[in-house]
Motif scaffolding. Structure first.
Motif, PDB file in Angstrom:
ATOM      1  N   SER A 138       0.839  -1.204   0.000  1.00  0.00           N
ATOM      2  CA  SER A 138       0.000   0.000   0.000  1.00  0.00           C
ATOM      3  C   SER A 138       0.877   1.258   0.000  1.00  0.00           C
ATOM      4  O   SER A 138       0.414   2.334  -0.340  1.00  0.00           O
ATOM      5  CB  SER A 138      -0.945   0.005   1.202  1.00  0.00           C
ATOM      6  OG  SER A 138      -0.233   0.262   2.392  1.00  0.00           O
ATOM      7  N   THR A 139       2.151   1.105   0.346  1.00  0.00           N
ATOM      8  CA  THR A 139       3.075   2.244   0.282  1.00  0.00           C
ATOM      9  C   THR A 139       3.216   2.735  -1.147  1.00  0.00           C
ATOM     10  O   THR A 139       3.399   3.919  -1.398  1.00  0.00           O
ATOM     11  CB  THR A 139       4.492   1.801   0.717  1.00  0.00           C
ATOM     12  OG1 THR A 139       4.371   1.004   1.863  1.00  0.00           O
ATOM     13  CG2 THR A 139       5.370   2.992   1.010  1.00  0.00           C
ATOM     14  N   PHE A 140       3.169   1.789  -2.085  1.00  0.00           N
ATOM     15  CA  PHE A 140       3.468   2.133  -3.472  1.00  0.00           C
ATOM     16  C   PHE A 140       2.209   2.452  -4.262  1.00  0.00           C
ATOM     17  O   PHE A 140       2.263   2.698  -5.452  1.00  0.00           O
ATOM     18  CB  PHE A 140       4.223   0.990  -4.149  1.00  0.00           C
ATOM     19  CG  PHE A 140       5.447   0.597  -3.386  1.00  0.00           C
ATOM     20  CD1 PHE A 140       6.548   1.427  -3.362  1.00  0.00           C
ATOM     21  CD2 PHE A 140       5.475  -0.573  -2.643  1.00  0.00           C
ATOM     22  CE1 PHE A 140       7.678   1.089  -2.642  1.00  0.00           C
ATOM     23  CE2 PHE A 140       6.588  -0.921  -1.915  1.00  0.00           C
ATOM     24  CZ  PHE A 140       7.695  -0.084  -1.907  1.00  0.00           C
ATOM     25  N   ALA A 141       1.080   2.431  -3.587  1.00  0.00           N
ATOM     26  CA  ALA A 141      -0.170   2.717  -4.284  1.00  0.00           C
ATOM     27  C   ALA A 141      -0.699   4.069  -3.832  1.00  0.00           C
ATOM     28  O   ALA A 141      -0.494   4.475  -2.688  1.00  0.00           O
ATOM     29  CB  ALA A 141      -1.194   1.621  -4.000  1.00  0.00           C
ATOM     30  N   ARG A 142      -1.339   4.767  -4.721  1.00  0.00           N
ATOM     31  CA  ARG A 142      -1.962   6.040  -4.361  1.00  0.00           C
ATOM     32  C   ARG A 142      -3.479   5.887  -4.288  1.00  0.00           C
ATOM     33  O   ARG A 142      -4.149   6.657  -3.624  1.00  0.00           O
ATOM     34  CB  ARG A 142      -1.598   7.123  -5.378  1.00  0.00           C
ATOM     35  CG  ARG A 142      -0.172   7.610  -5.257  1.00  0.00           C
ATOM     36  CD  ARG A 142       0.024   8.534  -4.060  1.00  0.00           C
ATOM     37  NE  ARG A 142       1.429   8.604  -3.657  1.00  0.00           N
ATOM     38  CZ  ARG A 142       1.980   7.763  -2.785  1.00  0.00           C
ATOM     39  NH1 ARG A 142       1.246   6.819  -2.213  1.00  0.00           N
ATOM     40  NH2 ARG A 142       3.235   7.862  -2.452  1.00  0.00           N
ATOM     41  N   THR A 143      -3.999   4.938  -5.052  1.00  0.00           N
ATOM     42  CA  THR A 143      -5.455   4.744  -5.066  1.00  0.00           C
ATOM     43  C   THR A 143      -5.750   3.265  -4.871  1.00  0.00           C
ATOM     44  O   THR A 143      -4.867   2.412  -4.991  1.00  0.00           O
ATOM     45  CB  THR A 143      -6.057   5.176  -6.412  1.00  0.00           C
ATOM     46  OG1 THR A 143      -5.510   4.340  -7.431  1.00  0.00           O
ATOM     47  CG2 THR A 143      -5.723   6.621  -6.726  1.00  0.00           C
ATOM     48  N   GLU A 144      -7.013   2.989  -4.583  1.00  0.00           N
ATOM     49  CA  GLU A 144      -7.417   1.599  -4.401  1.00  0.00           C
ATOM     50  C   GLU A 144      -7.241   0.813  -5.691  1.00  0.00           C
ATOM     51  O   GLU A 144      -6.914  -0.366  -5.670  1.00  0.00           O
ATOM     52  CB  GLU A 144      -8.872   1.541  -3.921  1.00  0.00           C
ATOM     53  CG  GLU A 144      -8.992   2.166  -2.546  1.00  0.00           C
ATOM     54  CD  GLU A 144     -10.405   2.222  -2.030  1.00  0.00           C
ATOM     55  OE1 GLU A 144     -11.261   1.484  -2.538  1.00  0.00           O
ATOM     56  OE2 GLU A 144     -10.637   3.004  -1.098  1.00  0.00           O
ATOM     57  N   LEU A 145      -7.431   1.512  -6.816  1.00  0.00           N
ATOM     58  CA  LEU A 145      -7.256   0.829  -8.099  1.00  0.00           C
ATOM     59  C   LEU A 145      -5.828   0.307  -8.222  1.00  0.00           C
ATOM     60  O   LEU A 145      -5.591  -0.779  -8.734  1.00  0.00           O
ATOM     61  CB  LEU A 145      -7.574   1.791  -9.248  1.00  0.00           C
ATOM     62  CG  LEU A 145      -7.315   1.225 -10.648  1.00  0.00           C
ATOM     63  CD1 LEU A 145      -8.227   0.028 -10.931  1.00  0.00           C
ATOM     64  CD2 LEU A 145      -7.487   2.285 -11.714  1.00  0.00           C
ATOM     65  N   GLN A 146      -4.873   1.098  -7.720  1.00  0.00           N
ATOM     66  CA  GLN A 146      -3.479   0.678  -7.849  1.00  0.00           C
ATOM     67  C   GLN A 146      -3.164  -0.554  -7.012  1.00  0.00           C
ATOM     68  O   GLN A 146      -2.314  -1.347  -7.378  1.00  0.00           O
ATOM     69  CB  GLN A 146      -2.555   1.839  -7.492  1.00  0.00           C
ATOM     70  CG  GLN A 146      -2.547   2.901  -8.585  1.00  0.00           C
ATOM     71  CD  GLN A 146      -1.713   4.111  -8.238  1.00  0.00           C
ATOM     72  OE1 GLN A 146      -1.184   4.210  -7.137  1.00  0.00           O
ATOM     73  NE2 GLN A 146      -1.615   5.031  -9.173  1.00  0.00           N
ATOM     74  N   VAL A 147      -3.870  -0.702  -5.890  1.00  0.00           N
ATOM     75  CA  VAL A 147      -3.702  -1.934  -5.105  1.00  0.00           C
ATOM     76  C   VAL A 147      -4.112  -3.125  -5.961  1.00  0.00           C
ATOM     77  O   VAL A 147      -3.450  -4.160  -5.995  1.00  0.00           O
ATOM     78  CB  VAL A 147      -4.547  -1.893  -3.818  1.00  0.00           C
ATOM     79  CG1 VAL A 147      -4.498  -3.248  -3.118  1.00  0.00           C
ATOM     80  CG2 VAL A 147      -4.046  -0.805  -2.881  1.00  0.00           C
ATOM     81  N   VAL A 148      -5.210  -2.928  -6.700  1.00  0.00           N
ATOM     82  CA  VAL A 148      -5.686  -3.999  -7.578  1.00  0.00           C
ATOM     83  C   VAL A 148      -4.696  -4.213  -8.720  1.00  0.00           C
ATOM     84  O   VAL A 148      -4.473  -5.329  -9.159  1.00  0.00           O
ATOM     85  CB  VAL A 148      -7.098  -3.657  -8.101  1.00  0.00           C
ATOM     86  CG1 VAL A 148      -7.558  -4.695  -9.099  1.00  0.00           C
ATOM     87  CG2 VAL A 148      -8.073  -3.558  -6.933  1.00  0.00           C
ATOM     88  N   GLN A 149      -4.062  -3.118  -9.154  1.00  0.00           N
ATOM     89  CA  GLN A 149      -3.106  -3.244 -10.258  1.00  0.00           C
ATOM     90  C   GLN A 149      -1.863  -4.032  -9.863  1.00  0.00           C
ATOM     91  O   GLN A 149      -1.138  -4.510 -10.725  1.00  0.00           O
ATOM     92  CB  GLN A 149      -2.690  -1.845 -10.745  1.00  0.00           C
ATOM     93  CG  GLN A 149      -3.774  -1.180 -11.572  1.00  0.00           C
ATOM     94  CD  GLN A 149      -3.477   0.269 -11.856  1.00  0.00           C
ATOM     95  OE1 GLN A 149      -2.657   0.885 -11.197  1.00  0.00           O
ATOM     96  NE2 GLN A 149      -4.154   0.827 -12.838  1.00  0.00           N
ATOM     97  N   PHE A 150      -1.637  -4.169  -8.579  1.00  0.00           N
ATOM     98  CA  PHE A 150      -0.488  -4.967  -8.139  1.00  0.00           C
ATOM     99  C   PHE A 150      -0.758  -6.468  -8.274  1.00  0.00           C
ATOM    100  O   PHE A 150       0.166  -7.269  -8.159  1.00  0.00           O
ATOM    101  CB  PHE A 150      -0.137  -4.651  -6.689  1.00  0.00           C
ATOM    102  CG  PHE A 150       0.692  -3.419  -6.541  1.00  0.00           C
ATOM    103  CD1 PHE A 150       1.881  -3.291  -7.232  1.00  0.00           C
ATOM    104  CD2 PHE A 150       0.278  -2.388  -5.721  1.00  0.00           C
ATOM    105  CE1 PHE A 150       2.650  -2.142  -7.106  1.00  0.00           C
ATOM    106  CE2 PHE A 150       1.039  -1.230  -5.589  1.00  0.00           C
ATOM    107  CZ  PHE A 150       2.220  -1.113  -6.288  1.00  0.00           C
ATOM    108  N   ILE A 151      -2.009  -6.834  -8.483  1.00  0.00           N
ATOM    109  CA  ILE A 151      -2.335  -8.262  -8.554  1.00  0.00           C
ATOM    110  C   ILE A 151      -1.501  -8.990  -9.623  1.00  0.00           C
ATOM    111  O   ILE A 151      -0.909 -10.028  -9.337  1.00  0.00           O
ATOM    112  CB  ILE A 151      -3.849  -8.472  -8.770  1.00  0.00           C
ATOM    113  CG1 ILE A 151      -4.585  -8.006  -7.515  1.00  0.00           C
ATOM    114  CG2 ILE A 151      -4.166  -9.943  -9.049  1.00  0.00           C
ATOM    115  CD1 ILE A 151      -6.087  -8.055  -7.643  1.00  0.00           C
TER     116      ILE A 151
END
Lengths: 381, 254
Positions: free
Chosen positions: A286-299
């Motif tokens: 979550s450190t490297f994400a700015r939005t919730e979408l980016q958390v999903v993009q880490f999948i």
């Protein structure tokens, strides 16, 4: 570390998840639906129906072979039609009236090895491989009936008594472990991201709470939900309750009734350790994400490689040599192996292989927790 | 307008400063967000940090609360050099964003922060929620509150541990005049109870509610004093005009 403050964070996380009905559904219902679906597909999947066109270039011997072949295919619900030439056969494949074209070569009756050629459209590799092996079986059976010699049959048994006629049995432990890991990661990642972006983390860091307490509280909170999830999943996967016919409903059974050799408690321990690692991973990423979408993009970056390289779908032994070193780096590898050790091989705590899996999972959980704590930035430790 | 100010600074000089900045610098690369700031702030008073967006107010507050480490200089709160975790239990910090958990109820939010501050007992929570008039909505989920109510809850969460030092980063942004007046009445009551309050704002019309003003421009304190003093120095009755005049002096001497 203050127990009261860790407990406060644990309670906070639990309260928030409890009110988030969508997350609860995601944690508890979706894995059950997914494992149910996968099991249903694997268990009840249909054997392919072969609709063959045969081009006979072998003259009279070919007619005999074609007849025997037709008889063998029809036994499994397939068909075989002899057509005049290759062009007709190709057209039949093209317009979908046949699934396989089989060419009987001119030298069919001669002594020595023979090669039969088959043709498919090449759009559905797995389905067509199944078609090819069905044709192979039919040919063997046709040869057997022509020569009057019964072919040997193979009876497959396993070391740990895993039923070879239930394809889901060795597969299910991996799926259970993966789903638990995946959902805990997603929920923690999104939850902690909200903490970072919503200003609550900044505010929390302005209190005497330490970073370690935050990570511990999160691990407890999501660990508790992972526990509920895992208990439910194991009950669903291992249990089998028959429901009698009620009114117009036919009788059915609830639960997958997977055969297990080892202790469900040990299986639970394996999944729980893996889930704790997933909590820390979620916080860390979550450190490297700015939005919730980016958390999903880490999948695709974090979850998919683990899925491919941990032996869930593709056996580890079948992976290219160059990928082998990475297998050991994937946390899920140890969860999958540990679950197989327990559920399939019936391993206990005395089994070295299981000890290794548990040890690595525990070490990874601690390591990730430390890294996660470091990503919570504050000047005051 | 300055009738309600506390006794002038001279009379409170005996009390030790609650907050002290000494040559405070915070640099981000070549940019100095806080540039050689020194001051002492005394208990029982409301200090206004006034300055445009990006002038370094928030960074200054972060240095004073120990959320950031100064590049040079020293920040002290209650006699302890920041950052120091132990002092945090005696500091209230209301961030610019609400910083409350939308999924938790009003009561759960306040109780959570109380626990984070290590508060035992429920009095602090009750009093804080009573002060902001949310004690009737304990079980309302925070995410369903109106913007003003969320702001009030955010203030309450900064007060649950009865901090003697309070930092409020733009507490009245985006709230209506009625609630703003209410907030200032709360701040005044807390200051009269002996608290040191630092309020940042870029709204000049709030300035006269503070006991003392610190004008911040490009990371520097360009002027300090009561509203009247600052006006006199700048030779204008309009604070906004005063800010511009004093600021241009600094720009010119740079």
């Amino acid at each position: 570390m203050s127990g009261r403050r860790i407990l406060a964070i644990f309670r906070r996380v639990a309260q928030e998840i409890r009110r988030d009905h969508r997350s609860v559904a995601l944690l508890l219902v979706v894995p059950i639906v997914m494992t149910g679906l996968i099991t249903f597909i694997v268990r009840e999947g249909q054997t392919p129906v072969v609709e063959a066109v045969v081009v006979n270039r072998a003259g009279l011997p070919g007619v005999v072979v074609a007849d025997a072949l037709r008889a063998a295919l029809e036994k499994d619900g397939g068909t075989a039609t002899v057509v005049a030439d290759e062009a007709t056969a190709r057209r039949a494949i093209e317009d979908g009236t046949a699934s396989v074209a089989l060419f009987l070569p001119a030298g069919l009756a001669q002594a020595g090895p023979t090669t039969l050629t088959i043709l498919t459209d090449g759009l559905d590799p797995f389905g067509e491989a199944a078609q090819a092996s069905a044709v192979q079986r039919a040919i063997l059976s046709a040869v057997a009936s022509l020569t009057g010699r019964a072919l040997p049959t193979i009876e497959h048994t396993t070391l740990y008594g895993t039923p070879t006629d239930d394809p889901i049995a060795p597969f299910a432990p991996a799926i259970l472990g993966f789903l638990a890991y995946f959902f805990v990661y997603i929920l923690t990642g999104v939850s902690f991201l909200r903490e970072r972006t919503g200003g609550t983390l900044e505010r929390l860091m302005a209190t005497p709470v330490t970073r370690g307490e935050v990570v511990a509280g999160y691990a407890l909170g999501f660990g508790a939900f992972a526990t509920v999830q895992v208990v439910l999943l194991l009950a669903w996967g291992l249990g089998s309750v028959s429901v009698p016919a009620v009114g117009p409903l036919p009788p059915f059974s609830v639960g997958l009734g997977l055969p297990i050799a080892g202790s469900p408690l040990l299986a639970f321990l394996v999944i729980l350790l893996a889930s704790l690692g997933a909590v820390s991973l979620g916080i860390f990423l979550s450190t490297f994400a700015r939005t919730e979408l980016q958390v999903v993009q880490f999948i695709p970056v974090v979850i998919v490689p683990q899925f491919l390289l941990s032996g869930i779908l593709f056996p580890v032994s079948g992976l290219p040599d160059i990928l082998q070193p990475f297998v050991g780096l994937m946390p899920i590898t140890y969860a999958v192996d540990g679950l197989r050790q327990v559920l399939v091989a019936g391993a206990g705590l005395a089994t070295p292989a299981l000890q290794l899996d548990l040890g690595v999972l525990a070490a990874l959980a601690v390591l990730f927790a430390g890294v996660a704590a470091l990503t919570i930035r504050r000047e005051v430790a | 307008m300055t009738t309600q100010t506390a006794p002038p600074g001279r009379q409170t000089l005996e009390a030790p400063p609650a907050i002290r900045a000494t040559g405070l610098v915070k640099a981000f690369g070549p940019i100095r967000a806080v540039d050689d700031v020194s001051f002492e702030l005394r208990p029982g008073r409301i200090y206004g940090l006034l300055g445009p967006n990006g002038s370094g107010k928030t960074t200054l507050i972060r240095l004073l609360t120990g959320m950031a480490r100064p590049t040079r200089g020293r920040a002290e709160v209650l006699g302890v050099t920041m950052p120091a975790r132990a002092v945090l239990a005696r500091i209230g910090y209301m961030t610019q964003s609400d910083g409350i958990y939308p999924g938790l109820t009003v009561g759960e939010n306040a109780r959570f922060f109380a626990a984070a501050y290590g508060v035992r007992g429920t009095e602090g929570v009750r009093d804080a929620l009573h002060l902001v008039d949310l004690d009737g909505r304990l079980d309302t989920v925070a995410g369903t509150l109106s913007g003003g109510q969320r702001r009030r809850l955010s203030l309450a969460c900064a007060l649950v541990h009865r901090p003697p030092v309070l930092f409020l980063d733009e507490p009245t942004v985006g709230i209506d005049p009625l609630l703003r007046a209410e907030f200032w009445a709360h701040f005044r009551a807390l200051a009269e109870g002996g608290a040191t309050i630092v309020v940042s704002s870029h709204v000049m019309d709030e300035a006269d509610r503070c006991d003392e003003l610190l004008f911040i421009r490009s990371g520097k304190v360009i002027a300090r004093g009561t509203g009247a003093e600052v006006r006199a120095r700048a030779g204008t009755d309009d604070l906004e005009e005063a800010f511009l005049r004093l600021g241009s002096d600094v720009e010119a001497t740079r």
